[in-house]
Structures are given as C-alpha cells and as structure tokens.
Motif scaffolding. Structure first.
Motif, PDB file in Angstrom:
ATOM      1  N   SER A 200       0.826  -1.204   0.000  1.00  0.00           N
ATOM      2  CA  SER A 200       0.000   0.000   0.000  1.00  0.00           C
ATOM      3  C   SER A 200       0.861   1.255   0.000  1.00  0.00           C
ATOM      4  N   ARG A 201       1.888   1.270   0.818  1.00  0.00           N
ATOM      5  CA  ARG A 201       2.710   2.483   0.946  1.00  0.00           C
ATOM      6  C   ARG A 201       3.639   2.696  -0.247  1.00  0.00           C
ATOM      7  N   THR A 202       4.126   1.611  -0.837  1.00  0.00           N
ATOM      8  CA  THR A 202       5.086   1.756  -1.944  1.00  0.00           C
ATOM      9  C   THR A 202       4.410   1.789  -3.306  1.00  0.00           C
ATOM     10  N   GLY A 203       3.179   1.269  -3.383  1.00  0.00           N
ATOM     11  CA  GLY A 203       2.522   1.152  -4.677  1.00  0.00           C
ATOM     12  C   GLY A 203       3.023  -0.027  -5.485  1.00  0.00           C
ATOM     13  N   LEU A 204       3.872  -0.852  -4.877  1.00  0.00           N
ATOM     14  CA  LEU A 204       4.403  -2.034  -5.551  1.00  0.00           C
ATOM     15  C   LEU A 204       3.558  -3.252  -5.208  1.00  0.00           C
ATOM     16  N   THR A 205       3.427  -4.173  -6.149  1.00  0.00           N
ATOM     17  CA  THR A 205       2.806  -5.458  -5.853  1.00  0.00           C
ATOM     18  C   THR A 205       3.844  -6.374  -5.216  1.00  0.00           C
ATOM     19  N   LEU A 206       3.385  -7.485  -4.657  1.00  0.00           N
ATOM     20  CA  LEU A 206       4.349  -8.459  -4.129  1.00  0.00           C
ATOM     21  C   LEU A 206       5.276  -8.947  -5.233  1.00  0.00           C
ATOM     22  N   ALA A 207       4.718  -9.158  -6.413  1.00  0.00           N
ATOM     23  CA  ALA A 207       5.551  -9.584  -7.544  1.00  0.00           C
ATOM     24  C   ALA A 207       6.571  -8.503  -7.886  1.00  0.00           C
ATOM     25  N   GLY A 208       6.144  -7.249  -7.801  1.00  0.00           N
ATOM     26  CA  GLY A 208       7.062  -6.148  -8.087  1.00  0.00           C
ATOM     27  C   GLY A 208       8.185  -6.052  -7.075  1.00  0.00           C
TER      28      GLY A 208
END
Length: 310
Positions: A200-208
């Motif tokens: 949520s904070r980084t805007g990254l997915t787990l895959a990302g």
C-alpha cells in the motif's frame, strides 16, 4: 560465519488484568479517561527483535553478532548474553537512557493495552556497520528509525547482503523510504499484514517487490509462508503444535531459521521449512526466549515434520 543482527534489545513487562477493559472504560467518556487496572500477575522477559533473533540463531548453532543500543539498566541483559555466549562487541550502552521497554496489559478476553518506551533504541544510529569486522550476512530488523536507515545504507555500501525486516517499525517510513530499503536489500521478510502495508505504501505489488530482491519471504501464521524468488514461488507449510501458548517472538524465531539457511547454503525449500519449525517451537513456549531445545532436538523435530534432515 557471523550474522549481523541490527535491531532492538528490550525488556517486555507483561501483566494480566483479571477483569475486562470494556467494563472499566466508559464509551461516552473516552475524551477524559482516568482508569487504573489491578494486575496481580506480572513477569519480565528479555526481548527485542535483535535479542530474539540472536537467541534462536544460537540454538541452531549459528554465530549471531548483535548491533544494538541498551540503557543504563541493561546490565541484566548483558549478563544473559554472556551466559548464552553471544557477542556483545557491537552493543552500545547509552548512559542517560533506559533500555527499550514494552508494558503490555492483557485482560480476561485477551485484549491488550501496550505502551512502548524506545529509550536507548533512539540512539541506534550511533552504531556503524563498518565497525563490525567481517560478516557473512546481515538483517535490519525493527529499531530506532535513524538506525534502520543508517544500517541498511551501511550494509549496501559495504556489499553485505542483508534482509530488510521492517516488522512493527514499518509505519515509521513513507513509500519512498520503503522503496529505498527494498532496493538496497538482498531479501525482504514480512508477515501478511506487513506485506499489505508495504504494498500500500510503496505502490508495488508483491511480484514487483520480488523482482527487486533475491527473495521475498511472507509469513502467514498457521497457514505457513511463501517465498518468492526469481526462479520459483514456494509454499512453505506450517508445523503443527500440540498447543499454542504465546506467539510473541515467533517471527523472530522464523527469521533466525532464514539466516541459518542462508549462511549454511541450504536451498530455499529447506531454509523455509527450518524457519517454520523454529516458529512452531517458539509458539509452544511462554515468552520470546524461554524455549531451549538442543540442536539435536531441532534436527529430530525437522526430520519428523518433513521426512528428511537439514
């Protein structure tokens, strides 16, 4: 091979309230609370993420090197580490502060009210990774905010592979700072709640996130864990226990298993299973550092659970 463990040393003061908070706190008077709880039972535990991880790694036969700060009241913790034969080379005493302390009160329904005093943790940035000598791997676990930022940068600058383990310290950092940790780290380890907050904070997915590190480890309590690497996605099973006593410190025990596996060349499936076992051993004991299986007992439990030796 030494494992550098950057994180907190703390005392956990755990108290039991026989009543219910809901019966003592009036919902329409929350703007002027003035309550007290009689706590007839209290115990003090050695804790802090660095202390807990080091304790479990020592049980496995690893060589932990704690980097932490303690306060003027830290002598009992130093005595304990001496008894455990864990190096204090990188532990600094802050003379005008108290050691970090948690004050946890639990009511009859299992609800908790916790106060935490960071104390000497706030000065963790005084410690420098360059002063540690040769280490094989590091972990940056919850500690003072400035210390976590400093130690991650130090490890990256010195070429020391390390695990970023934000834990309960995650809310201290914004998205860009968390991305910075991820990009400097070799591995990231979080539980399922922390994984949600991190994405949520980084805007990254787990895959990302997994694409930016050698491995992303996500623990999921009784549902085991997941390990994402460039080559595979592993589902790590949990280890059944006869009785769940206390989850405090289970994540730290898990991370000790990861450190041991990485420093001893175990494959990810075995490393994850060993970490899962260490968490299960801990959860069956009260407090974060009171379980004391021998190395032989750990090996036997592993073989019983998974059908082979690590």
């Amino acid at each position: 091979m030494k494992s550098l463990i950057c994180g907190s040393l703390a005392f956990d003061n755990i108290m039991s309230f026989d009543g219910r908070f809901s019966e003592s706190i009036l919902a329409d008077q929350l703007h002027k609370i003035n309550v007290g709880f009689l706590v007839p039972n209290m115990r003090r535990e050695f804790g802090g993420c660095a202390g807990n991880i080091a304790y479990n790694l020592k049980l496995l036969g690893g060589d932990p090197l704690i980097m932490a700060t303690i306060g003027q009241d830290g002598a009992p913790y130093r005595e304990r580490l001496t008894q455990l034969d864990i190096s204090q080379q990188c532990i600094r005493t802050i003379d005008d502060s108290f050691t970090g302390q948690a004050f946890i009160t639990t009511d009859a329904d299992g609800n908790q009210i916790t106060a935490f005093h960071p104390g000497a943790m706030s000065f963790s940035h005084f410690n420098k990774v360059a002063d540690t000598g040769k280490v094989a791997i590091g972990i940056v676990a919850p500690d003072g905010r400035d210390g976590m930022l400093q130690h991650a940068k130090d490890c990256a600058d010195l070429g020391i592979p390390f695990i970023f383990d934000p834990g309960q310290g995650l809310p201290m950092f914004n998205g860009d700072e968390l991305k910075g940790f991820i990009d400097q780290a070799t591995y990231v380890a979080v539980n399922d709640y922390e994984a949600e907050l991190l994405t949520s904070r980084t805007g990254l997915t787990l895959a990302g996130i997994a694409e930016r590190v050698a491995a992303l480890i996500v623990t999921r309590g009784e549902n085991g864990a997941e390990i994402f690497t460039n080559a595979e996605h592993l589902a790590i099973p949990s280890v059944k226990v006869d009785k769940v006593i206390d989850p405090t410190g289970c994540g730290d025990a898990f991370r000790a298993g990861i450190l041991y596996g990485l420093t001893n060349g175990l494959d990810w499936a075995t490393t994850g299973r060993l970490a899962s076992l260490m968490g299960a051993i801990k959860i069956a004991s009260q407090g974060p550092q009171n379980h004391a299986p021998s190395r032989q007992e750990i090996e036997a439990r592993f073989e019983q659970a998974f059908g082979y030796r690590f």
